[in-house]
Each structure stands twice: as C-alpha cells, then as structure tokens.
Design a protein around this motif. Structure first.
Motif, PDB file in Angstrom:
ATOM      1  N   ASP A   1      -1.125  14.558   7.720  1.00 27.42           N
ATOM      2  CA  ASP A   1      -1.517  13.810   6.530  1.00 27.42           C
ATOM      3  C   ASP A   1      -0.245  13.388   5.807  1.00 27.42           C
ATOM      4  N   GLY A   2       0.281  12.215   6.148  1.00 23.36           N
ATOM      5  CA  GLY A   2       1.573  11.822   5.598  1.00 23.36           C
ATOM      6  C   GLY A   2       2.651  12.774   6.068  1.00 23.36           C
ATOM      7  N   VAL A   3       3.614  13.050   5.210  1.00 20.89           N
ATOM      8  CA  VAL A   3       4.694  13.991   5.516  1.00 20.89           C
ATOM      9  C   VAL A   3       4.756  15.034   4.401  1.00 20.89           C
TER      10      VAL A   3
ATOM     11  N   ALA B   1       0.829  -1.206   0.000  1.00 23.25           N
ATOM     12  CA  ALA B   1       0.000   0.000   0.000  1.00 23.25           C
ATOM     13  C   ALA B   1       0.862   1.254   0.000  1.00 23.25           C
ATOM     14  N   ALA B   2       1.955   1.233   0.768  1.00 22.58           N
ATOM     15  CA  ALA B   2       2.854   2.384   0.814  1.00 22.58           C
ATOM     16  C   ALA B   2       3.491   2.635  -0.544  1.00 22.58           C
ATOM     17  N   LEU B   3       3.952   1.580  -1.193  1.00 23.39           N
ATOM     18  CA  LEU B   3       4.575   1.718  -2.507  1.00 23.39           C
ATOM     19  C   LEU B   3       3.565   2.216  -3.531  1.00 23.39           C
ATOM     20  N   LEU B   4       2.350   1.678  -3.483  1.00 28.83           N
ATOM     21  CA  LEU B   4       1.314   2.096  -4.416  1.00 28.83           C
ATOM     22  C   LEU B   4       0.985   3.569  -4.242  1.00 28.83           C
ATOM     23  N   LEU B   5       0.908   4.029  -2.993  1.00 30.73           N
ATOM     24  CA  LEU B   5       0.635   5.444  -2.744  1.00 30.73           C
ATOM     25  C   LEU B   5       1.720   6.322  -3.337  1.00 30.73           C
ATOM     26  N   LEU B   6       2.982   5.945  -3.144  1.00 30.82           N
ATOM     27  CA  LEU B   6       4.080   6.731  -3.688  1.00 30.82           C
ATOM     28  C   LEU B   6       3.982   6.821  -5.206  1.00 30.82           C
ATOM     29  N   LEU B   7       3.627   5.722  -5.842  1.00 32.67           N
ATOM     30  CA  LEU B   7       3.522   5.706  -7.294  1.00 32.67           C
ATOM     31  C   LEU B   7       2.345   6.539  -7.775  1.00 32.67           C
TER      32      LEU B   7
ATOM     33  N   HIS C   1       5.245  15.823  -1.066  1.00 31.27           N
ATOM     34  CA  HIS C   1       4.350  15.178  -0.109  1.00 31.27           C
ATOM     35  C   HIS C   1       4.617  13.690  -0.144  1.00 31.27           C
ATOM     36  N   ILE C   2       4.877  13.128   1.024  1.00 27.22           N
ATOM     37  CA  ILE C   2       5.129  11.692   1.150  1.00 27.22           C
ATOM     38  C   ILE C   2       3.894  11.056   1.771  1.00 27.22           C
ATOM     39  N   PRO C   3       3.108  10.317   1.010  1.00 24.97           N
ATOM     40  CA  PRO C   3       1.920   9.675   1.582  1.00 24.97           C
ATOM     41  C   PRO C   3       2.301   8.499   2.466  1.00 24.97           C
ATOM     42  N   VAL C   4       1.548   8.327   3.522  1.00 26.10           N
ATOM     43  CA  VAL C   4       1.749   7.213   4.449  1.00 26.10           C
ATOM     44  C   VAL C   4       0.404   6.509   4.606  1.00 26.10           C
ATOM     45  N   PRO C   5       0.344   5.189   4.473  1.00 27.57           N
ATOM     46  CA  PRO C   5      -0.939   4.471   4.496  1.00 27.57           C
ATOM     47  C   PRO C   5      -1.525   4.300   5.891  1.00 27.57           C
ATOM     48  N   GLU C   6      -1.669   5.407   6.613  1.00 26.95           N
ATOM     49  CA  GLU C   6      -2.253   5.403   7.949  1.00 26.95           C
ATOM     50  C   GLU C   6      -3.147   6.627   8.084  1.00 26.95           C
ATOM     51  N   GLU C   7      -4.049   6.613   9.054  1.00 28.93           N
ATOM     52  CA  GLU C   7      -4.960   7.735   9.258  1.00 28.93           C
ATOM     53  C   GLU C   7      -4.230   8.993   9.729  1.00 28.93           C
ATOM     54  N   TRP C   8      -3.117   8.811  10.437  1.00 31.98           N
ATOM     55  CA  TRP C   8      -2.421   9.974  11.003  1.00 31.98           C
ATOM     56  C   TRP C   8      -0.933   9.683  11.090  1.00 31.98           C
ATOM     57  N   THR C   9      -0.139  10.645  10.684  1.00 29.88           N
ATOM     58  CA  THR C   9       1.311  10.575  10.850  1.00 29.88           C
ATOM     59  C   THR C   9       1.680  11.513  11.987  1.00 29.88           C
ATOM     60  N   ALA C  10       2.260  10.965  13.052  1.00 36.00           N
ATOM     61  CA  ALA C  10       2.468  11.740  14.269  1.00 36.00           C
ATOM     62  C   ALA C  10       3.808  12.455  14.329  1.00 36.00           C
ATOM     63  N   ASN C  11       4.870  11.831  13.782  1.00 41.58           N
ATOM     64  CA  ASN C  11       6.183  12.440  13.978  1.00 41.58           C
ATOM     65  C   ASN C  11       7.179  11.849  12.989  1.00 41.58           C
ATOM     66  N   VAL C  12       8.355  12.470  12.921  1.00 40.61           N
ATOM     67  CA  VAL C  12       9.330  12.091  11.908  1.00 40.61           C
ATOM     68  C   VAL C  12      10.723  12.523  12.349  1.00 40.61           C
TER      69      VAL C  12
ATOM     70  N   ILE D   1       9.356   7.413  10.299  1.00 35.99           N
ATOM     71  CA  ILE D   1       8.039   8.030  10.441  1.00 35.99           C
ATOM     72  C   ILE D   1       7.200   7.204  11.406  1.00 35.99           C
ATOM     73  N   THR D   2       6.703   7.852  12.459  1.00 34.33           N
ATOM     74  CA  THR D   2       5.775   7.183  13.367  1.00 34.33           C
ATOM     75  C   THR D   2       4.357   7.527  12.939  1.00 34.33           C
ATOM     76  N   ALA D   3       3.531   6.486  12.735  1.00 35.41           N
ATOM     77  CA  ALA D   3       2.173   6.699  12.245  1.00 35.41           C
ATOM     78  C   ALA D   3       1.246   5.646  12.843  1.00 35.41           C
ATOM     79  N   MET D   4       0.328   6.099  13.662  1.00 33.93           N
ATOM     80  CA  MET D   4      -0.654   5.227  14.304  1.00 33.93           C
ATOM     81  C   MET D   4       0.040   4.095  15.075  1.00 33.93           C
ATOM     82  N   ASP D   5      -0.124   2.844  14.651  1.00 35.50           N
ATOM     83  CA  ASP D   5       0.456   1.728  15.399  1.00 35.50           C
ATOM     84  C   ASP D   5       1.754   1.227  14.786  1.00 35.50           C
ATOM     85  N   ALA D   6       2.400   2.060  13.946  1.00 36.31           N
ATOM     86  CA  ALA D   6       3.524   1.552  13.163  1.00 36.31           C
ATOM     87  C   ALA D   6       4.701   2.526  13.098  1.00 36.31           C
ATOM     88  N   LEU D   7       5.842   1.972  12.665  1.00 32.20           N
ATOM     89  CA  LEU D   7       7.045   2.744  12.363  1.00 32.20           C
ATOM     90  C   LEU D   7       7.433   2.428  10.924  1.00 32.20           C
TER      91      LEU D   7
END
Length: 298
Positions: free
Chosen positions: A243-245, A8-14, A257-268, A280-286
């Motif tokens: 919204d991403g980075v 999903a992350a790769l697809l968003l970037l493309l 703009h760097i999209p991230v496949p999460e509802e919220w990107t918290a920090n970087v 990138i920290t986003a929701m339940d992931a790194l």
C-alpha cells in the motif's frame, strides 16, 4: 494520462500530510512524479554505480533501463527470462531472478546470461523472486510459489517456501531461512550485519543477524507487516511496499507513509547520480520521488 497521474500523486501527498519538514526524508518541494507508464506490471528496480535504474515488466518478459543522464526509459533486454527481482553486483553485472525458468541469472555487459542457480538437491526452485548480494558476492534470494500462467507445471517440486544462499566462489546453495509462509522482499544493511526478509504470506518482516559464514541467526520480528520488494536508506530506515511505501526507522517504528496512486506498489530502490531519488514500481508504471537521504547498496 501522465498529467492526471502526477496530479493524483501530488494530491495524495498533500492530503496525507507528507510534509518534508516533518520527516527529514523527502526533499524540500519534492513530489511524486510519474516517470513512465504503459507497462503490464513493473517490478525489481535496481540501480548501478552510475545511478541508472533497471526494472522489469515481467508479463511482457523484458528488463527496462532508466538512464540517469537522459532521464529516459528504454528496453534493455528482451526476452529476459520473465525476470522479477534484480540486483547489480560489484562488477556491474545484472543479477536477475528468472522466474520463467526457476533460475538465478547473471547478465553480463553484452547481455548474455549465465545460470547461477537452477535447482536445489535436484528439484527446481518454486520461482526465485527477489535477491540481495553481500560484500563477498554471496547471494540471498527468496523462493515463494506464485502460480504463473506461462508455466507448464501446476505444483511445487519443493514444498517449503524458503530463502536460499548462493555462496561466493564455491557456488554452493544452502537454505538460509525457513519457517516462513511466503518470503518475498529481501534487503541487507550496508555494513553486511543484518538481513531483512519480508514474509508477505504471514504479514511479517523479520531481521536476521548475518554470521561471518553467511548463516542467518537470531531472527527477530521487526514489523507486523509484510512487503513485496523493499530497500534501505543510509540511516537504516526500511522502506516497505504494498500500500504505497511505508518507512520504518531502525527500531521498527513507522515514520512515514508515501501514498502512490496505484492499486499495488511492488518494489522500491534508490537511484540517480547522487543515489537520492526513490524509484517506485507500481502496477503499470514507474514513479520517482526526490529525497534528502541516500540509498545504500552494500
């Protein structure tokens, strides 16, 4: 789960056309990669001189560590004062915004903490959120109010939501910036002359000049958007989250703009042995993303 998120992350970037050659920031063939997930809410990434990255899982009350040598993530400290923002000082100590107890902590190599700041003029802070340390060892930190389910209190002791400065040596605390709705992300330039503060409550990011005594002067609007956490690269580009980075150049112009496949990107932050990997920290992931540019810590 990991394969799905990475795809999903790769697809968003493309889809959004994040072609590395278009911006000169993302490494050739660089792609957003899920490093680890299964947390509750990740925040506060900070790197040390070896490129290790520390981040928080605040609801689970722990600090985790991504090891730059092994690429593995492990629990570094638990419990951890429900730390939110983190920063590594010049001596290698981890400084944490210990939201649970409204304090600023310094955590030594033995994982013992010292309270650096606990109140202002006898009143508890709203909840230290993010921080940046200058070359002299002074600490700027944001103090918004977010009602937490683990607090007994239900109202502020300090009405204003401000940015404070903990001076080096004397350890005096003073108001560094006010007239803000809800300050959150904060980062300073490598030369120590500019401090960026995101007023997430007013959807604005400001740039301040840092005077020799640490005072903030000549505030100017840098961007018409706020941010949760944020960071800078070696060219002075500012990375905002939510919204991403979103990356702005030194003039405040959006360049990526760097999209991230999460509802919220918290920090970087930047980490890795060469400081050229964006974490990138986003929701339940790194997540991580290889970059052409390095990050800057001081």
């Amino acid at each position: 789960m990991k394969m799905n998120r990475n795809f999903a992350a790769l697809l968003l970037l493309l889809l959004v056309g994040c072609n590395p050659s278009d911006h000169g920031l993302i490494a050739n063939d660089g792609s957003l990669t899920l490093v680890a997930d299964g947390f509750q809410f990740t925040e506060g990434p900070a790197s040390d001189s070896l490129g290790n990255v520390y981040f928080t899982d605040q609801p689970n009350n722990r600090i985790l560590k991504w090891d730059s040598s092994t690429g593995k993530v492990s629990v570094y400290l638990e419990p951890a004062g429900r730390a939110n923002g983190l920063y590594v000082d010049r001596q290698g100590h981890l400084v944490a915004a210990a939201d649970e107890v409204f304090q600023l902590w310094k955590i030594d190599r033995n994982k013992q903490h010292e309270i650096l700041a606990a109140d202002f003029e006898g009143r508890k802070f709203n909840g230290p959120n993010d921080l940046w340390i200058d070359k002299q060892g002074g600490i700027y930190f944001t103090d918004p109010y977010y009602q937490r389910p683990y607090w007994d209190r239900t109202e502020k002791e300090i009405e204003q939501e401000r940015v404070y400065y903990l001076s080096p040596g004397k350890k005096e605390i003073r108001v560094a910036a006010d007239n803000l709705v809800q300050p959150n992300g904060i980062i300073g330039s490598a030369d120590g002359t500019t401090l960026y503060i995101a007023d997430i409550g007013d959807s604005k990011t400001y740039a301040y000049e840092i005077a020799e005594n640490g005072e903030l002067v000549n505030r100017r609007l840098f961007a018409g958007m706020g941010s949760d956490g944020m960071t800078l690269d070696e060219h002075g580009n500012l990375y905002l989250t939510g919204d991403g980075v979103t990356v702005l150049d030194a003039s405040g112009k959006k360049i990526l703009h760097i999209p991230v496949p999460e509802e919220w990107t918290a920090n970087v932050t930047f980490g890795g042995k060469d400081q050229k990997t964006l974490f990138i920290t986003a929701m339940d992931a790194l997540y991580s993303l290889p970059m052409k540019v390095k990050g800057t810590r001081f």
